[in-house]
Design a protein around this motif. Structure first.
Motif, PDB file in Angstrom:
ATOM      1  N   ALA A  21      38.466  24.222  45.417  1.00  0.00           N
ATOM      2  CA  ALA A  21      39.116  24.382  44.201  1.00  0.00           C
ATOM      3  C   ALA A  21      40.798  24.221  44.323  1.00  0.00           C
ATOM      4  CB  ALA A  21      38.681  25.818  43.270  1.00  0.00           C
ATOM      5  N   THR A  44      39.725  25.130  37.784  1.00  0.00           N
ATOM      6  CA  THR A  44      41.346  25.259  37.246  1.00  0.00           C
ATOM      7  C   THR A  44      41.596  24.405  36.408  1.00  0.00           C
ATOM      8  OG1 THR A  44      41.697  23.827  39.125  1.00  0.00           O
ATOM      9  CG2 THR A  44      41.652  26.242  39.567  1.00  0.00           C
ATOM     10  N   TRP A  72      35.298  33.176  45.576  1.00  0.00           N
ATOM     11  CA  TRP A  72      34.869  32.257  44.331  1.00  0.00           C
ATOM     12  C   TRP A  72      33.499  32.950  43.893  1.00  0.00           C
ATOM     13  CZ3 TRP A  72      30.082  30.143  45.208  1.00  0.00           C
ATOM     14  CH2 TRP A  72      29.857  29.744  46.431  1.00  0.00           C
ATOM     15  N   THR A  73      32.875  33.395  44.963  1.00  0.00           N
ATOM     16  CA  THR A  73      31.500  33.878  44.642  1.00  0.00           C
ATOM     17  C   THR A  73      31.462  35.229  43.950  1.00  0.00           C
ATOM     18  OG1 THR A  73      31.939  35.316  46.534  1.00  0.00           O
ATOM     19  CG2 THR A  73      30.531  33.210  46.826  1.00  0.00           C
ATOM     20  N   GLY A 131      33.582  35.456  41.220  1.00  0.00           N
ATOM     21  CA  GLY A 131      33.841  34.956  40.033  1.00  0.00           C
ATOM     22  C   GLY A 131      32.595  34.642  39.177  1.00  0.00           C
ATOM     23  N   GLY A 156      38.863  33.201  37.105  1.00  0.00           N
ATOM     24  CA  GLY A 156      38.666  32.931  38.531  1.00  0.00           C
ATOM     25  C   GLY A 156      38.127  34.398  39.109  1.00  0.00           C
ATOM     26  N   ASP A 157      38.295  34.595  40.223  1.00  0.00           N
ATOM     27  CA  ASP A 157      37.876  35.722  41.053  1.00  0.00           C
ATOM     28  C   ASP A 157      38.422  36.851  40.837  1.00  0.00           C
ATOM     29  OD1 ASP A 157      38.935  33.810  43.052  1.00  0.00           O
ATOM     30  OD2 ASP A 157      39.116  35.813  43.807  1.00  0.00           O
TER      31      ASP A 157
END
Length: 452
Positions: free
Chosen positions: A94, A115, A208-209, A211, A411-412
């Motif tokens: 990303a 994004t 990211w996981t 998120g 996002g996360d």
């Protein structure tokens, strides 16, 4: 997270542009070509058997880029022998692709990063067709549509739920899958008491996981296809607890309590995404909260594929469960590439969505409507699968606008706040959700949103 990524992109764009100065785009093709690029519903492969092009595709799938994805490229090349397809895998996907998009010199096809806001898609990507036409044929095109134009089509879809090791859950003497947050937490406690497995692996370190938890705020928490893109945007204090234990609060309560009750990995900061696939396959990990796209990866990560199962996120609304079905990463075509390359890219996207074995290989919901669901969703019987309805006219980018301005559901990072608050006992969940309500209200006011 969105603002941090864009800041990186803006800060480094000048450096990258200078580095690229004088270099021909790897995927640019004949930049002087002015042939019209047909949309995906109108392109006819027989018209382009003699088309010559070398196209490059950016992907996050570092694990299969040289095997499965190369196989797709080779199969396509057999059909179009003058078009060569190469993949480039990116680990820090990303962030890296967000930066490269600003330069324009990145290739021909990419998975569109989260994004990129809807209002920005026309800046980077080739129109694939009008919404009404493509929505009749393909699943999930709403997600990458702006002003009734589709700029990306997902490479299949997933349903929102929870991946688990069936053997470990059975060893913990769990006989019924949970349908509420408290039932889920009780099951995790049984796993901790009766097995050696980590009950819930957060994969906090990957970022990211985390998120993924945002995805359950919509349909899974409300059983309402209108909630995410319409009602949430106009709702007063959406993160407030309700008596039914549904809605956004219930989602983050589930994570907060799992961490607070020490039902997660001992040191979330040292978790590792790639190794976690093998850990859930062999029973070191019992459960992970991710979209159903993960199931095939977990099955492929060890010698126990039959131990991997998948069940709906444990929230019940008015006596029923619902699960969101949404798209994976969407294919976007570089509108800065030469027209020959854009045409070749359109042919490849059409081929992989309609003719390849990708959806069987990955166990994902097919992109083309009406095709069978994957076996991985067998435990969703009786659960309503819904997709988010399109935003109201004039509010196409409002969800992105509000969540990014509020820095909530973006996002996360906000989800990581929940984990950290529970891990370090630094903030009560009700206090944190109160702060999120204040941020949401402020963002609504900044966009003159009517609150109902």
């Amino acid at each position: 997270m969105k603002k941090r990524l864009l800041s990186i992109a803006l800060a480094l764009t000048m450096t990258v542009s200078l580095a690229a100065c004088g270099n021909k785009s790897e995927g640019g093709g004949d930049s002087g070509s002015s042939a019209e690029v047909p949309t995906i519903d109108k392109i006819n492969g027989d018209d382009y058997k003699d088309l010559k092009a070398d196209i490059k595709i950016l992907t996050d799938r570092t694990d299969i880029v040289d095997t499965v994805y190369k196989g797709y490229a080779d199969q396509f090349h057999e059909k179009y022998p003058n078009i060569t397809v190469t993949y480039e895998a990116i680990t820090d996907y990303a962030e890296s692709v967000t930066l490269r998009l600003t330069n324009g010199d990145w290739g021909d096809i990419c998975f569109i990063p989260a994004t990129v806001e809807k209002s920005e898609m026309e800046t980077y990507f080739t129109p694939m067709g009008d919404y009404a036409t493509l929505n009749d044929k393909y699943n999930f095109v709403t997600e990458k549509t702006y002003n009734n134009t589709v700029y990306g089509i997902p490479n299949g879809g997933t349903a929102g739920g929870v991946a688990y090791n069936k053997r470990i859950w059975k060893d913990a003497e769990i006989t019924k899958l949970p349908t509420t947050p408290d039932e889920f937490l009780a099951d995790l406690k049984l796993i901790k008491d009766k097995t050696d497995a980590v009950p819930l692996y957060t994969n906090f370190s990957a970022g990211w996981t985390m998120g993924a938890w945002n995805d359950y705020v919509g349909i899974a928490s409300n059983a309402d296809a209108d909630y995410k893109n319409n009602k949430l945007l106009h709702q007063k204090d959406p993160f407030t607890k309700n008596d039914e234990m549904s809605g956004p609060y219930a989602v983050f309560y589930t994570l907060y309590e799992a961490v607070k009750q020490k039902l997660v990995e001992e040191d979330p900061a040292s978790s590792d995404w790639e190794s976690s696939k093998g850990m859930i396959n062999n029973g070191e990990v019992a459960t992970m909260v991710l979209g159903s796209w993960c199931v095939q990866q977990f099955k492929d990560a060890g010698e126990n594929p039959d131990d991997i199962g998948y069940f709906p996120f444990p929230i019940t609304v008015a006596g029923k469960q619902a699960a969101a079905s949404g798209g994976n990463y969407a294919y976007g075509i570089n509108n800065k590439a030469g027209s020959d390359n854009q045409i070749a890219a359109m042919l490849y996207v059409k081929w992989i969505l309609e003719e390849s074995s990708m959806f069987d290989d990955e166990g994902s919901i097919p992109a083309v409507k009406g095709r069978p669901l994957p076996d991985s969703l067998a435990e969703f019987e009786g659960v309503e699968l819904l997709s988010d309805n399109a935003p109201l006219e004039g509010e196409e980018s409002l969800y992105d606008d509000i969540r990014n301005t509020a820095e909530v559901l973006s996002g996360d990072y906000p989800v990581c706040e929940v984990l950290e608050a529970a891990l370090y006992d630094s903030k009560k969940l009700d206090d944190l959700m109160g702060e999120w309500n204040e941020k949401w209200t402020s963002a609504q006011e900044s966009f003159s949103v009517e609150v109902k």
